[in-house]
Design an enzyme around this catalytic site. Structure first.
Site, PDB file in Angstrom:
ATOM      1  CG  ASN A 107      12.423   3.061  -6.168  1.00 54.24           C
ATOM      2  OD1 ASN A 107      11.930   2.940  -7.284  1.00 54.24           O
ATOM      3  ND2 ASN A 107      11.904   2.494  -5.092  1.00 54.24           N
ATOM      4  CB  CYS A 131      10.205   5.778  -1.293  1.00 54.35           C
ATOM      5  SG  CYS A 131      10.788   4.148  -1.851  1.00 54.35           S
ATOM      6  CB  THR A 149      12.305   0.073   0.021  1.00 57.93           C
ATOM      7  OG1 THR A 149      11.855   0.727  -1.175  1.00 57.93           O
ATOM      8  CG2 THR A 149      11.331  -1.041   0.390  1.00 57.93           C
ATOM      9  CB  CYS A 202       5.405  -1.052  -0.906  1.00 54.10           C
ATOM     10  SG  CYS A 202       5.014   0.690  -0.638  1.00 54.10           S
TER      11      CYS A 202
END
Length: 298
Positions: A187, A214, A216, A81
């Site tokens: 995602n 987010c 990444t 993360c």
């Protein structure tokens, strides 16, 4: 149970200190803690354990003394993360466990981080891996669009939109339909070019839903845009705006670096009786996998 609440561009986490690796963090416990109405509320839990004390990280212990055991809000286990590791490093700093630099073990490998004096933390995210799939992603009310699939190390599908109005109109209360889906899910980032090397995005994150940010996904969007522009890993920074703030991405031959804020909001003391009851109710209400079963990729 004592925790610390923190966030990176409003992607929020509960930091759980467990240096000796004694807490059996079940999916039901994570769901109870992350519940935004009945619990504390967060996008996920960052368990802090000495690498030598967890079987998932023991091999990294000589090079990375602390392991970030990350769980999504639904209790699923994740590789990495990008926003979370910045908050993790800030927590280690607060406890005088590291100084300005830290090597953090994750299920996606070791991530080296450097904390600045401006409240920002820079993290080496590794090298992206493009996937052969060109999946089609659909989120109402937009028509289906072809996306770019890549891992860094979490799997992503990046979809380019033409305007900020299109971005604002998307309904991300439900997961976008991706065909074919990546083997371990994905995602999905919807991205608009604001200016040269300046992007804005929204993201639907597996195991969480739409998030304010987010890490990444921010990296995946910048890499996809740089590749589409033909500039690749030239080391020139990209600015990426998300609903929760702004991060900077640099991609060069050494890999991708993500820089952004990391904030510790405060300490939380959770009533143990409440947690036991809430986790028990979560177990009854949903299917929970063992806390240290085979990793579900996120």
């Amino acid at each position: 149970m004592r925790l610390v609440k923190g966030h990176g561009t409003q992607n929020d986490f509960l930091v759980l200190p467990d240096l000796d690796g004694e807490v059996e963090l079940t999916p039901a416990m994570v769901r109870a803690l992350c519940d935004r109405r009945a619990g504390v509320g967060a996008d996920g839990v960052l368990r802090v354990v000495r690498s030598e004390n967890d079987p998932d990280s023991a091999r990294y212990a000589p090079d990375a003394p602390f392991f970030m055991d990350y769980r999504n809000a639904d209790g699923s286990v994740a590789e990495m993360c990008g926003n979370g590791v910045r908050v993790f490093v800030r927590y280690l700093q607060r406890g005088s466990l590291v100084e300005q630099e830290a090597a953090v073990a994750t299920r996606g490998g070791i991530r080296c981080a450097r904390a600045g004096t401006d409240g920002h933390v820079a993290v080496q995210m590794g090298s992206p891996r493009f996937l052969a799939d060109r999946p089609i992603a659909t989120a109402a009310p937009h028509t289906p669009l072809v996306g770019t699939a890549l891992e860094i190390p979490n799997p992503h599908v990046v979809v380019a939109l033409d305007s900020l109005d299109e971005l604002a109109a998307l309904d991300l209360t439900r997961a976008p339909v991706v065909e074919p889906a990546l083997p371990h899910g994905q995602n999905v980032e919807f991205v608009v070019r604001v200016a040269s090397r300046h992007l804005r995005l929204r993201v639907h994150e597996r195991g969480v839903g739409e998030t304010r940010s987010c890490g990444t996904g921010i990296c995946a969007a910048a890499v996809a845009a740089a590749t589409a522009d033909g500039v690749g890993a030239d080391g020139v920074p990209w600015r990426v705006d998300v609903p929760g703030g702004t991060c900077t991405v640099r991609w060069d031959d050494a890999g991708v670096e993500l820089t952004g804020p990391a904030v510790l909001v405060g300490d939380v003391e959770v009533d143990d009786a409440w947690l036991a009851a809430a986790a028990g109710a979560a177990e009854i209400g949903g299917t929970a996998a063992p806390a240290r079963a085979t990793m579900e990729r996120r």
